[in-house]
Write a protein that holds these residues in place. Structure first.
Motif, PDB file in Angstrom:
ATOM      1  N   ALA A  53     -14.449  10.519  27.489  1.00  0.00           N
ATOM      2  CA  ALA A  53     -15.872  10.674  27.807  1.00  0.00           C
ATOM      3  C   ALA A  53     -16.281  12.140  27.796  1.00  0.00           C
ATOM      4  CB  ALA A  53     -16.168  10.047  29.165  1.00  0.00           C
ATOM      5  N   ASN A  54     -15.395  13.024  28.258  1.00  0.00           N
ATOM      6  CA  ASN A  54     -15.700  14.455  28.221  1.00  0.00           C
ATOM      7  C   ASN A  54     -15.830  14.960  26.778  1.00  0.00           C
ATOM      8  OD1 ASN A  54     -15.646  14.559  31.013  1.00  0.00           O
ATOM      9  ND2 ASN A  54     -13.514  15.227  31.108  1.00  0.00           N
ATOM     10  N   GLU A  55     -15.004  14.406  25.889  1.00  0.00           N
ATOM     11  CA  GLU A  55     -15.113  14.781  24.472  1.00  0.00           C
ATOM     12  C   GLU A  55     -16.454  14.334  23.896  1.00  0.00           C
ATOM     13  OE1 GLU A  55     -13.173  16.642  22.642  1.00  0.00           O
ATOM     14  OE2 GLU A  55     -11.815  16.982  24.317  1.00  0.00           O
ATOM     15  N   PHE A  56     -16.892  13.145  24.271  1.00  0.00           N
ATOM     16  CA  PHE A  56     -18.205  12.674  23.820  1.00  0.00           C
ATOM     17  C   PHE A  56     -19.323  13.525  24.405  1.00  0.00           C
ATOM     18  CE2 PHE A  56     -16.184   8.210  23.483  1.00  0.00           C
ATOM     19  CZ  PHE A  56     -15.722   8.497  22.218  1.00  0.00           C
ATOM     20  N   ALA A  96     -16.442  -1.483  21.429  1.00  0.00           N
ATOM     21  CA  ALA A  96     -17.726  -0.840  21.125  1.00  0.00           C
ATOM     22  C   ALA A  96     -17.546   0.655  20.963  1.00  0.00           C
ATOM     23  CB  ALA A  96     -18.732  -1.141  22.226  1.00  0.00           C
ATOM     24  N   MET A  97     -16.707   1.254  21.779  1.00  0.00           N
ATOM     25  CA  MET A  97     -16.466   2.690  21.679  1.00  0.00           C
ATOM     26  C   MET A  97     -15.778   3.035  20.357  1.00  0.00           C
ATOM     27  SD  MET A  97     -14.266   5.100  24.276  1.00  0.00           S
ATOM     28  CE  MET A  97     -12.702   4.439  23.673  1.00  0.00           C
ATOM     29  N   ARG A  98     -14.893   2.190  19.913  1.00  0.00           N
ATOM     30  CA  ARG A  98     -14.140   2.479  18.690  1.00  0.00           C
ATOM     31  C   ARG A  98     -14.914   2.108  17.429  1.00  0.00           C
ATOM     32  NH1 ARG A  98     -10.106  -0.932  18.166  1.00  0.00           N
ATOM     33  NH2 ARG A  98      -8.988   0.396  16.680  1.00  0.00           N
ATOM     34  N   LYS A  99     -15.516   0.915  17.411  1.00  0.00           N
ATOM     35  CA  LYS A  99     -16.130   0.388  16.194  1.00  0.00           C
ATOM     36  C   LYS A  99     -17.644   0.253  16.275  1.00  0.00           C
ATOM     37  CE  LYS A  99     -12.008  -0.282  14.437  1.00  0.00           C
ATOM     38  NZ  LYS A  99     -11.515   0.578  13.321  1.00  0.00           N
ATOM     39  N   GLY A 100     -18.211   0.420  17.463  1.00  0.00           N
ATOM     40  CA  GLY A 100     -19.632   0.188  17.637  1.00  0.00           C
ATOM     41  C   GLY A 100     -19.893  -1.248  18.069  1.00  0.00           C
ATOM     42  N   GLY A 101     -20.971  -1.466  18.790  1.00  0.00           N
ATOM     43  CA  GLY A 101     -21.307  -2.807  19.239  1.00  0.00           C
ATOM     44  C   GLY A 101     -22.166  -2.772  20.491  1.00  0.00           C
ATOM     45  N   ARG A 110     -21.139   6.331  27.906  1.00  0.00           N
ATOM     46  CA  ARG A 110     -21.285   5.182  28.805  1.00  0.00           C
ATOM     47  C   ARG A 110     -20.211   4.129  28.532  1.00  0.00           C
ATOM     48  NH1 ARG A 110     -27.213   2.896  28.611  1.00  0.00           N
ATOM     49  NH2 ARG A 110     -26.246   1.508  30.151  1.00  0.00           N
ATOM     50  N   ALA A 111     -19.879   3.912  27.259  1.00  0.00           N
ATOM     51  CA  ALA A 111     -18.847   2.929  26.925  1.00  0.00           C
ATOM     52  C   ALA A 111     -17.487   3.344  27.473  1.00  0.00           C
ATOM     53  CB  ALA A 111     -18.783   2.736  25.412  1.00  0.00           C
ATOM     54  N   ALA A 112     -17.137   4.624  27.322  1.00  0.00           N
ATOM     55  CA  ALA A 112     -15.851   5.103  27.823  1.00  0.00           C
ATOM     56  C   ALA A 112     -15.776   4.985  29.339  1.00  0.00           C
ATOM     57  CB  ALA A 112     -15.625   6.543  27.379  1.00  0.00           C
ATOM     58  N   ARG A 113     -16.835   5.348  30.025  1.00  0.00           N
ATOM     59  CA  ARG A 113     -16.833   5.258  31.487  1.00  0.00           C
ATOM     60  C   ARG A 113     -16.842   3.797  31.950  1.00  0.00           C
ATOM     61  NH1 ARG A 113     -21.155  10.204  32.593  1.00  0.00           N
ATOM     62  NH2 ARG A 113     -19.679  11.897  32.126  1.00  0.00           N
ATOM     63  N   ASN A 114     -17.501   2.937  31.193  1.00  0.00           N
ATOM     64  CA  ASN A 114     -17.503   1.517  31.525  1.00  0.00           C
ATOM     65  C   ASN A 114     -16.099   0.941  31.434  1.00  0.00           C
ATOM     66  OD1 ASN A 114     -17.669  -1.483  30.415  1.00  0.00           O
ATOM     67  ND2 ASN A 114     -19.535  -1.138  31.613  1.00  0.00           N
ATOM     68  N   ALA A 115     -15.363   1.310  30.382  1.00  0.00           N
ATOM     69  CA  ALA A 115     -13.993   0.820  30.236  1.00  0.00           C
ATOM     70  C   ALA A 115     -13.108   1.332  31.370  1.00  0.00           C
ATOM     71  CB  ALA A 115     -13.427   1.247  28.880  1.00  0.00           C
ATOM     72  N   ASN A 168     -25.963  -1.675  26.663  1.00  0.00           N
ATOM     73  CA  ASN A 168     -25.636  -0.452  25.940  1.00  0.00           C
ATOM     74  C   ASN A 168     -25.235  -0.805  24.509  1.00  0.00           C
ATOM     75  OD1 ASN A 168     -24.906   2.132  25.188  1.00  0.00           O
ATOM     76  ND2 ASN A 168     -22.910   2.049  26.181  1.00  0.00           N
ATOM     77  N   THR A 169     -25.919  -0.227  23.547  1.00  0.00           N
ATOM     78  CA  THR A 169     -25.624  -0.470  22.138  1.00  0.00           C
ATOM     79  C   THR A 169     -25.097   0.804  21.495  1.00  0.00           C
ATOM     80  OG1 THR A 169     -27.375  -2.138  21.983  1.00  0.00           O
ATOM     81  CG2 THR A 169     -26.546  -1.235  19.921  1.00  0.00           C
ATOM     82  N   VAL A 170     -23.866   0.744  21.029  1.00  0.00           N
ATOM     83  CA  VAL A 170     -23.272   1.860  20.301  1.00  0.00           C
ATOM     84  C   VAL A 170     -23.478   1.606  18.813  1.00  0.00           C
ATOM     85  CG1 VAL A 170     -21.173   3.176  19.863  1.00  0.00           C
ATOM     86  CG2 VAL A 170     -21.564   2.188  22.128  1.00  0.00           C
ATOM     87  N   GLN A 171     -24.308   2.420  18.187  1.00  0.00           N
ATOM     88  CA  GLN A 171     -24.625   2.192  16.777  1.00  0.00           C
ATOM     89  C   GLN A 171     -23.452   2.525  15.861  1.00  0.00           C
ATOM     90  OE1 GLN A 171     -27.307   0.776  15.707  1.00  0.00           O
ATOM     91  NE2 GLN A 171     -28.484   0.781  17.619  1.00  0.00           N
ATOM     92  N   THR A 172     -22.763   3.617  16.141  1.00  0.00           N
ATOM     93  CA  THR A 172     -21.638   4.055  15.296  1.00  0.00           C
ATOM     94  C   THR A 172     -20.446   4.337  16.190  1.00  0.00           C
ATOM     95  OG1 THR A 172     -23.205   5.100  13.768  1.00  0.00           O
ATOM     96  CG2 THR A 172     -20.875   5.690  13.541  1.00  0.00           C
ATOM     97  N   GLY A 173     -19.352   3.644  15.927  1.00  0.00           N
ATOM     98  CA  GLY A 173     -18.153   3.849  16.719  1.00  0.00           C
ATOM     99  C   GLY A 173     -17.524   5.211  16.489  1.00  0.00           C
ATOM    100  N   ALA A 174     -16.753   5.649  17.475  1.00  0.00           N
ATOM    101  CA  ALA A 174     -16.146   6.973  17.377  1.00  0.00           C
ATOM    102  C   ALA A 174     -15.122   7.046  16.258  1.00  0.00           C
ATOM    103  CB  ALA A 174     -15.493   7.341  18.713  1.00  0.00           C
ATOM    104  N   ASP A 175     -14.514   5.908  15.900  1.00  0.00           N
ATOM    105  CA  ASP A 175     -13.547   5.923  14.805  1.00  0.00           C
ATOM    106  C   ASP A 175     -14.194   6.273  13.469  1.00  0.00           C
ATOM    107  OD1 ASP A 175     -11.817   5.159  16.735  1.00  0.00           O
ATOM    108  OD2 ASP A 175     -11.242   3.243  15.840  1.00  0.00           O
ATOM    109  N   SER A 176     -15.499   6.000  13.341  1.00  0.00           N
ATOM    110  CA  SER A 176     -16.200   6.243  12.076  1.00  0.00           C
ATOM    111  C   SER A 176     -16.878   7.602  12.029  1.00  0.00           C
ATOM    112  CB  SER A 176     -17.258   5.150  11.852  1.00  0.00           C
ATOM    113  OG  SER A 176     -16.680   3.868  11.875  1.00  0.00           O
ATOM    114  N   LEU A 177     -16.881   8.330  13.135  1.00  0.00           N
ATOM    115  CA  LEU A 177     -17.548   9.625  13.172  1.00  0.00           C
ATOM    116  C   LEU A 177     -16.632  10.718  12.648  1.00  0.00           C
ATOM    117  CD1 LEU A 177     -19.275   9.449  16.685  1.00  0.00           C
ATOM    118  CD2 LEU A 177     -20.336   9.084  14.458  1.00  0.00           C
ATOM    119  N   GLY A 178     -17.224  11.706  12.011  1.00  0.00           N
ATOM    120  CA  GLY A 178     -16.462  12.856  11.560  1.00  0.00           C
ATOM    121  C   GLY A 178     -16.389  13.932  12.620  1.00  0.00           C
ATOM    122  N   GLY A 179     -15.411  14.781  12.515  1.00  0.00           N
ATOM    123  CA  GLY A 179     -15.274  15.874  13.462  1.00  0.00           C
ATOM    124  C   GLY A 179     -14.816  15.459  14.842  1.00  0.00           C
ATOM    125  N   MET A 180     -14.133  14.310  14.955  1.00  0.00           N
ATOM    126  CA  MET A 180     -13.670  13.823  16.261  1.00  0.00           C
ATOM    127  C   MET A 180     -12.150  13.907  16.335  1.00  0.00           C
ATOM    128  SD  MET A 180     -16.493  13.027  17.792  1.00  0.00           S
ATOM    129  CE  MET A 180     -15.972  12.030  19.165  1.00  0.00           C
TER     130      MET A 180
END
Length: 357
Positions: free
Chosen positions: A234-237, A105-110, A55-60, A117-129
């Motif tokens: 967004a497709n990757e997510f 929010a997509m990168r760091k969470g927020g 949702r964050a990626a599509r919102n941007a 929309n609340t992103v608990q963990t940003g994609a920069d902090s996730l493994g396997g991305m």
């Protein structure tokens, strides 16, 4: 003797006849039953977070496309949008800020207030991305059909520096637009016309769209490059969310299989089959034991004790039969005593008649 025999029998019971064995098997089965939904539940937060990232990626991406439209309309201010310049300025500023908020929010969470929309963990902090990191921060433009050509007419190095820098360049260009072409005194107001009948084109403003490098950069292909890049993100997510769902499904299938196997072996094989086989062996041993009993030298009480052990209800039936037999004997004796008295009386009568004769 009965109590001693029962206590010794319980003490000699095999493990599969004991209640503790059945209790342990039941605990194992119940634990696996709970694990069927508790174990996959640990992935629930990741799955929800992946959906929030989508949702964050599509919102941007949506904000960038909207900003391109509002930039053009604010510069021209010809009445086509049915909005006055102050309204377009406000909405363009909101779209720019929304893009920044969604990207952060997509990168760091927020939290993204526009869509709660609340992103608990940003994609920069996730493994396997790795794919996400390559799109966002590595040189290249994998979202384009021709990935070898990443140049733009208005900003040659923009796309070759990665999607994040491309988006930030667009946000910076939007800030320039707000500063240069914001509302001023004397701007035409078309907000109340309510139709497209009044469209006033100013040729001098039209030339701005081609002369201003920042405006050309924002409007080139209607911001489709950044939007395509964010769509790829967004497709990757989406793929990550599908991977989490597949992992949860696999775990559920595995635990269900273990549950079925545990029920089969714990109750059917280990308890039922083994218990039945042992019971048959005990029956044969009991038969052999009974055959070896020296019944001819046992008292009646000892024989009844052995019979009650093998047939718990036999003692009660025996006592009931004895009670009926005693009652029958008593009734028979009573009838015999009555018949004897009558015969004696008749004999006396004969003597009397004889004497009279």
């Amino acid at each position: 003797f009965d109590d001693v025999l029962a206590a010794r029998t319980v003490a000699k019971l095999a493990w599969f006849f004991r209640p503790v064995a059945h209790s342990c098997a039941l605990v194992v089965v119940l634990a696996l039953c709970c694990c069927v939904w508790l174990v996959p539940l640990r992935n629930y937060a990741e799955m929800v977070n992946a959906a929030c990232l989508v949702r964050a990626a599509r919102n941007a991406g949506g904000n960038l496309v909207l900003a391109a439209f509002l930039t053009r309309e604010m510069i021209l201010n010809d009445g086509f949008s049915r909005m006055d310049k102050s309204t377009m300025y406000t909405r363009l500023d909101r779209a720019r800020n929304g893009t920044i908020t969604a990207i952060n929010a997509m990168r760091k969470g927020g939290f993204i207030a526009d869509e709660s929309n609340t992103v608990q963990t940003g994609a920069d902090s996730l493994g396997g991305m790795e794919a996400y990191n390559r799109i966002m921060y590595s040189a290249g433009c994998p979202w384009r059909a021709n990935t070898s050509d990443c140049s733009l007419d208005t900003w040659e190095k923009a796309e070759s520096e990665g999607l994040y820098k491309l988006v930030m360049h667009q946000v910076q260009a939007l800030s320039f637009m707000l500063t240069r072409y914001g509302p001023k005194g004397g701007d035409a107001d078309y907000s109340g016309t309510g139709s497209f009948a009044t469209v006033t084109v100013d040729p001098a403003k039209v030339t701005i769209l081609t002369d201003d490098i920042d405006a050309r950069f924002i409007l080139e292909d209607q911001a489709s490059h950044a939007w395509a890049g964010l769509t790829l993100v967004a497709n990757e997510f989406d793929a990550e969310q599908n991977s989490i769902m597949a992992r949860m499904h696999q775990e559920i299938q595995t635990i269900l299989a273990l549950f079925v196997v545990a029920v089969f072996f714990a109750f059917y094989v280990l308890l039922y089959r083994v218990s039945m086989a042992a019971a048959r062996r005990e029956v044969e041993r009991a038969k052999q034991f009974v055959r070896m009993l020296p019944v001819h030298i046992m008292t009646r009480e000892e024989a009844e004790c052995v019979k009650r052990f093998f047939s718990p209800g036999a003692g009660e039936e025996r006592e009931e039969d004895a009670a009926w037999a005693a009652a029958f004997d008593g009734e028979k004796d009573a009838r015999g005593d009555g018949d004897g008295d009558g015969d004696g009386g008749g004999g006396g009568g004969d003597d009397v008649r004889g004497a009279g004769a």
